[in-house]
Write a protein that holds these residues in place. Sequence first.
Motif, PDB file in Angstrom:
ATOM      1  N   UNK A 244       0.360 -13.593 -12.204  1.00  0.00           N
ATOM      2  CA  UNK A 244      -0.106 -12.220 -12.370  1.00  0.00           C
ATOM      3  C   UNK A 244      -1.375 -11.975 -11.553  1.00  0.00           C
ATOM      4  N   UNK A 245      -2.290 -12.936 -11.549  1.00  0.00           N
ATOM      5  CA  UNK A 245      -3.516 -12.799 -10.761  1.00  0.00           C
ATOM      6  C   UNK A 245      -3.208 -12.765  -9.266  1.00  0.00           C
ATOM      7  N   UNK A 246      -2.272 -13.598  -8.847  1.00  0.00           N
ATOM      8  CA  UNK A 246      -1.863 -13.568  -7.446  1.00  0.00           C
ATOM      9  C   UNK A 246      -1.225 -12.224  -7.093  1.00  0.00           C
ATOM     10  N   UNK A 247      -0.481 -11.657  -8.020  1.00  0.00           N
ATOM     11  CA  UNK A 247       0.139 -10.356  -7.783  1.00  0.00           C
ATOM     12  C   UNK A 247      -0.920  -9.267  -7.653  1.00  0.00           C
ATOM     13  N   UNK A 248      -1.943  -9.322  -8.492  1.00  0.00           N
ATOM     14  CA  UNK A 248      -3.031  -8.346  -8.390  1.00  0.00           C
ATOM     15  C   UNK A 248      -3.696  -8.444  -7.022  1.00  0.00           C
ATOM     16  N   UNK A 249      -3.940  -9.669  -6.563  1.00  0.00           N
ATOM     17  CA  UNK A 249      -4.525  -9.855  -5.234  1.00  0.00           C
ATOM     18  C   UNK A 249      -3.632  -9.254  -4.156  1.00  0.00           C
ATOM     19  N   UNK A 250      -2.327  -9.452  -4.293  1.00  0.00           N
ATOM     20  CA  UNK A 250      -1.403  -8.873  -3.317  1.00  0.00           C
ATOM     21  C   UNK A 250      -1.436  -7.354  -3.343  1.00  0.00           C
ATOM     22  N   UNK A 251      -1.539  -6.774  -4.523  1.00  0.00           N
ATOM     23  CA  UNK A 251      -1.587  -5.318  -4.617  1.00  0.00           C
ATOM     24  C   UNK A 251      -2.815  -4.763  -3.898  1.00  0.00           C
ATOM     25  N   UNK A 252      -3.925  -5.475  -3.984  1.00  0.00           N
ATOM     26  CA  UNK A 252      -5.132  -5.060  -3.266  1.00  0.00           C
ATOM     27  C   UNK A 252      -4.892  -5.121  -1.756  1.00  0.00           C
ATOM     28  N   UNK A 253      -4.280  -6.220  -1.314  1.00  0.00           N
ATOM     29  CA  UNK A 253      -3.973  -6.365   0.108  1.00  0.00           C
ATOM     30  C   UNK A 253      -2.944  -5.328   0.563  1.00  0.00           C
ATOM     31  N   UNK A 254      -1.964  -5.039  -0.292  1.00  0.00           N
ATOM     32  CA  UNK A 254      -0.951  -4.039   0.044  1.00  0.00           C
ATOM     33  C   UNK A 254      -1.577  -2.664   0.241  1.00  0.00           C
ATOM     34  N   UNK A 255      -2.543  -2.333  -0.587  1.00  0.00           N
ATOM     35  CA  UNK A 255      -3.212  -1.032  -0.470  1.00  0.00           C
ATOM     36  C   UNK A 255      -3.866  -0.903   0.908  1.00  0.00           C
ATOM     37  N   UNK A 256      -4.493  -1.954   1.352  1.00  0.00           N
ATOM     38  CA  UNK A 256      -5.104  -1.931   2.692  1.00  0.00           C
ATOM     39  C   UNK A 256      -4.028  -1.895   3.774  1.00  0.00           C
ATOM     40  N   UNK A 257      -2.955  -2.633   3.587  1.00  0.00           N
ATOM     41  CA  UNK A 257      -1.837  -2.634   4.538  1.00  0.00           C
ATOM     42  C   UNK A 257      -1.257  -1.238   4.714  1.00  0.00           C
ATOM     43  N   UNK A 258      -1.098  -0.510   3.619  1.00  0.00           N
ATOM     44  CA  UNK A 258      -0.475   0.807   3.675  1.00  0.00           C
ATOM     45  C   UNK A 258      -1.375   1.861   4.320  1.00  0.00           C
ATOM     46  N   UNK A 259      -2.636   1.563   4.478  1.00  0.00           N
ATOM     47  CA  UNK A 259      -3.515   2.488   5.171  1.00  0.00           C
ATOM     48  C   UNK A 259      -3.184   2.566   6.660  1.00  0.00           C
ATOM     49  N   UNK A 260      -2.622   1.503   7.210  1.00  0.00           N
ATOM     50  CA  UNK A 260      -2.270   1.472   8.635  1.00  0.00           C
ATOM     51  C   UNK A 260      -1.138   0.463   8.820  1.00  0.00           C
TER      52      UNK A 260
END
Length: 294
Positions: A244-260
Amino acid sequence: MARPALSAVAELLKPITWFPPMWAFACGVIASGVAMQGHWLIAILGIVLAGPLVCASSQAVNDWFDRHVDAINEPQRPIPSGRMPGRWGLYVAILWTLLSLVWAAFLGRWAFIAAVVGLLLAWAYSAPPLRLKQNGWWGNAACGLCYEGLAWTTGAAVMAGGAMPGNRSLLLALLYSIGAHGIMTLNDFKAVEGDRRMGVRSLPVQLGVQRAGRVACWFMALPQLVVVLLLVQWQRPGHAVAIALLLVLQLILMDRFLESVTQRALWYSGFGVPVFVSGMMISAFALRSGGSAA
C-alpha cells in the motif's frame, strides 16, 4: 553478405528489457515456497530462459517486423541504421527462438510448454498476420501476460517439480500481468508519430496522449489495490501495508507523470516501474510465508 558486429546483435536483443520477465520468474520461485537448497541451478537456468533467451527472442522478432516503423521513430536502431544488414535481423530472431526451445527442454515439460506459449505470443505480437501490436489493447495484454504472468507461473511450477501453482499464486500472477498492461503503454509514447503514420493503433494513437496516460495509470494502480485487499484477507497485514505504501508512492509519481505525459513517460518508467515490481516481490514473499497453495 556482411555480417553484423556483435555489438549490433547485442543491441538488437535489448538486454535492458530482460529484467521484467527475469524478475517475475524470480517472484514465482519465491512464491512457490520451495526451499532454494538444491534448487539454485534450476532457478538460475529458468531466469536465463525468461530473460536472455525468450525475452531477447521477442525483442529480435519485434525489431525485424518493426523495421519500417523504427526507420521513423528510432532510425539509429540496428536494422534501420544498416548495422544489421540484409535479413540478419530475421535470422537472429529465428536462431534465438530455437535456442530458447532447446534450453527450455532441459528444464522439464512445464518450462518447455511455457517457452512455446511465450514464443508464440512474441511472434504473434509482432509478425503478420496476427501482429497483435497493431492494436494497443491486445498487444499490451499479450506482453503483460508473457512478461509477468507466464514468467511468474513458470518459476513457481519449475520449483515445484512441474506441479501447478496454487490459486493464490496464479491470481497474483494475473493481477500483475494486468498491471503490466499499463507498463507496456509507457513504451508507446515515444513512438506516436511513427505508429500513426504506419497504422499501428497503440493506445496513445487511439485515445490521445493524455487519456492514454491516465488509462496506463489505472491499469497499474487498480491491480495493486486488489493485491493489498487480498493480502489483508489472507492475513498478511504487514505485506499489505508495505505494498500500500509503495502504491501511494506510485500515485505521487503518476501525478507528476500526467502533468507532461510524453516528456515524462521514460522518467516514470525509470522511477515508478521499479516501485511496482518491488511490490511483486513483497507479494511473493507473502505467499512464501503463508503457503502459496493455501
